[in-house]
Design a protein around this motif. Structure first.
Motif, PDB file in Angstrom:
ATOM      1  N   LEU A   1       0.833  -1.195   0.000  1.00 43.60           N
ATOM      2  CA  LEU A   1       0.000   0.000   0.000  1.00 43.60           C
ATOM      3  C   LEU A   1       0.866   1.244   0.000  1.00 43.60           C
ATOM      4  O   LEU A   1       1.910   1.287   0.644  1.00 43.60           O
ATOM      5  N   PHE A   2       0.428   2.246  -0.754  1.00 44.41           N
ATOM      6  CA  PHE A   2       1.047   3.558  -0.747  1.00 44.41           C
ATOM      7  C   PHE A   2      -0.023   4.579  -0.397  1.00 44.41           C
ATOM      8  O   PHE A   2      -1.168   4.443  -0.828  1.00 44.41           O
ATOM      9  N   PRO A   3       0.343   5.596   0.359  1.00 46.54           N
ATOM     10  CA  PRO A   3      -0.661   6.611   0.692  1.00 46.54           C
ATOM     11  C   PRO A   3      -0.969   7.510  -0.496  1.00 46.54           C
ATOM     12  O   PRO A   3      -0.087   7.833  -1.287  1.00 46.54           O
TER      13      PRO A   3
ATOM     14  N   SER B   1      -3.348  10.065   0.325  1.00 41.83           N
ATOM     15  CA  SER B   1      -3.677  11.229   1.145  1.00 41.83           C
ATOM     16  C   SER B   1      -3.487  10.815   2.604  1.00 41.83           C
ATOM     17  O   SER B   1      -3.039   9.704   2.875  1.00 41.83           O
ATOM     18  N   GLU B   2      -3.868  11.681   3.514  1.00 47.01           N
ATOM     19  CA  GLU B   2      -3.731  11.337   4.935  1.00 47.01           C
ATOM     20  C   GLU B   2      -4.642  10.182   5.330  1.00 47.01           C
ATOM     21  O   GLU B   2      -4.353   9.451   6.270  1.00 47.01           O
ATOM     22  N   THR B   3      -5.738  10.007   4.620  1.00 50.17           N
ATOM     23  CA  THR B   3      -6.721   8.995   5.022  1.00 50.17           C
ATOM     24  C   THR B   3      -6.893   7.862   4.014  1.00 50.17           C
ATOM     25  O   THR B   3      -7.589   6.906   4.306  1.00 50.17           O
ATOM     26  N   GLN B   4      -6.307   7.966   2.830  1.00 49.42           N
ATOM     27  CA  GLN B   4      -6.527   6.953   1.799  1.00 49.42           C
ATOM     28  C   GLN B   4      -5.220   6.359   1.294  1.00 49.42           C
ATOM     29  O   GLN B   4      -4.166   6.978   1.370  1.00 49.42           O
ATOM     30  N   HIS B   5      -5.328   5.134   0.764  1.00 52.44           N
ATOM     31  CA  HIS B   5      -4.185   4.394   0.231  1.00 52.44           C
ATOM     32  C   HIS B   5      -4.518   3.828  -1.141  1.00 52.44           C
ATOM     33  O   HIS B   5      -5.683   3.737  -1.522  1.00 52.44           O
ATOM     34  N   THR B   6      -3.487   3.419  -1.853  1.00 52.48           N
ATOM     35  CA  THR B   6      -3.643   2.721  -3.118  1.00 52.48           C
ATOM     36  C   THR B   6      -2.835   1.431  -3.035  1.00 52.48           C
ATOM     37  O   THR B   6      -1.786   1.387  -2.400  1.00 52.48           O
ATOM     38  N   TRP B   7      -3.345   0.370  -3.645  1.00 61.69           N
ATOM     39  CA  TRP B   7      -2.686  -0.937  -3.643  1.00 61.69           C
ATOM     40  C   TRP B   7      -1.872  -1.071  -4.920  1.00 61.69           C
ATOM     41  O   TRP B   7      -2.352  -0.733  -6.010  1.00 61.69           O
TER      42      TRP B   7
ATOM     43  N   THR C   1     -10.115   3.755   1.664  1.00 57.98           N
ATOM     44  CA  THR C   1      -9.881   4.008   3.077  1.00 57.98           C
ATOM     45  C   THR C   1      -9.745   2.684   3.809  1.00 57.98           C
ATOM     46  O   THR C   1     -10.595   1.804   3.659  1.00 57.98           O
ATOM     47  N   LEU C   2      -8.676   2.542   4.576  1.00 64.00           N
ATOM     48  CA  LEU C   2      -8.481   1.330   5.372  1.00 64.00           C
ATOM     49  C   LEU C   2      -9.469   1.323   6.537  1.00 64.00           C
ATOM     50  O   LEU C   2      -9.838   2.376   7.049  1.00 64.00           O
ATOM     51  N   PRO C   3      -9.868   0.127   6.980  1.00 60.80           N
ATOM     52  CA  PRO C   3     -10.754   0.061   8.140  1.00 60.80           C
ATOM     53  C   PRO C   3     -10.043   0.586   9.395  1.00 60.80           C
ATOM     54  O   PRO C   3      -8.819   0.560   9.486  1.00 60.80           O
ATOM     55  N   GLU C   4     -10.816   1.057  10.333  1.00 65.63           N
ATOM     56  CA  GLU C   4     -10.297   1.564  11.607  1.00 65.63           C
ATOM     57  C   GLU C   4      -9.359   0.554  12.237  1.00 65.63           C
ATOM     58  O   GLU C   4      -9.664  -0.640  12.316  1.00 65.63           O
ATOM     59  N   GLY C   5      -8.183   0.990  12.633  1.00 68.96           N
ATOM     60  CA  GLY C   5      -7.222   0.130  13.306  1.00 68.96           C
ATOM     61  C   GLY C   5      -6.336  -0.697  12.390  1.00 68.96           C
ATOM     62  O   GLY C   5      -5.435  -1.367  12.854  1.00 68.96           O
ATOM     63  N   ALA C   6      -6.582  -0.664  11.073  1.00 71.14           N
ATOM     64  CA  ALA C   6      -5.748  -1.439  10.145  1.00 71.14           C
ATOM     65  C   ALA C   6      -4.403  -0.742   9.956  1.00 71.14           C
ATOM     66  O   ALA C   6      -4.330   0.475   9.847  1.00 71.14           O
ATOM     67  N   TYR C   7      -3.337  -1.510   9.942  1.00 67.51           N
ATOM     68  CA  TYR C   7      -1.985  -0.980   9.797  1.00 67.51           C
ATOM     69  C   TYR C   7      -1.570  -1.087   8.329  1.00 67.51           C
ATOM     70  O   TYR C   7      -1.605  -2.187   7.765  1.00 67.51           O
ATOM     71  N   PRO C   8      -1.175   0.010   7.683  1.00 66.28           N
ATOM     72  CA  PRO C   8      -0.913  -0.019   6.240  1.00 66.28           C
ATOM     73  C   PRO C   8       0.394  -0.683   5.800  1.00 66.28           C
ATOM     74  O   PRO C   8       0.591  -0.894   4.621  1.00 66.28           O
ATOM     75  N   ASP C   9       1.290  -1.015   6.721  1.00 64.06           N
ATOM     76  CA  ASP C   9       2.519  -1.700   6.335  1.00 64.06           C
ATOM     77  C   ASP C   9       2.261  -3.202   6.247  1.00 64.06           C
ATOM     78  O   ASP C   9       1.345  -3.729   6.862  1.00 64.06           O
ATOM     79  N   GLY C  10       3.064  -3.884   5.460  1.00 60.28           N
ATOM     80  CA  GLY C  10       2.919  -5.321   5.341  1.00 60.28           C
ATOM     81  C   GLY C  10       2.435  -5.729   3.968  1.00 60.28           C
ATOM     82  O   GLY C  10       2.472  -4.951   3.023  1.00 60.28           O
TER      83      GLY C  10
END
Length: 104
Positions: free
Chosen positions: A42-44, A46-52, A93-102
């Motif tokens: 995942l890459f950000p 914006s502050e709240t959104q990511h792209t795969w 937007t990732l779900p609440e508490g999801a960690y974007p690394d990995g």
């Protein structure tokens, strides 16, 4: 990339589907194998959104002319006999508490 997806799984499925659709445009007689990475990163956006981001690699049969195929269908050539199709999803937007690394 301002469109919001419902989640990373949907975004990943859409991007991987397009990778395979592009690979299917290469004549079957020119393909030895098509290998899609099962995970991406995942890459950000914006502050709240990511792209795969992920990729699919197409190994070509001996004697296939990569340059001839590349004019119409290909995003990148990594070796003389290999085509790499990289993809990136729309933002989500990732779900609440999801960690974007990995791996996703």
């Amino acid at each position: 990339m301002s469109e919001t997806h419902t989640g990373w799984k949907s975004a990943k499925a859409d991007a991987q589907g397009m990778e395979l659709e592009i690979a299917s445009l290469i004549p079957a007689s020119s393909i030895v194998s098509v290998t899609q990475k099962p995970t991406g990163i995942l890459f950000p956006c914006s502050e709240t959104q990511h792209t795969w981001y992920g990729s699919t690699t197409t190994l070509l049969a001996p004697g296939s002319d990569v340059e001839e195929l590349a004019e119409t269908y290909i995003f990148g050539k990594t070796d003389a006999d290999t085509i790499r199709i990289d993809s990136g999803s729309v933002c989500f937007t990732l779900p609440e508490g999801a960690y974007p690394d990995g791996k996703f």
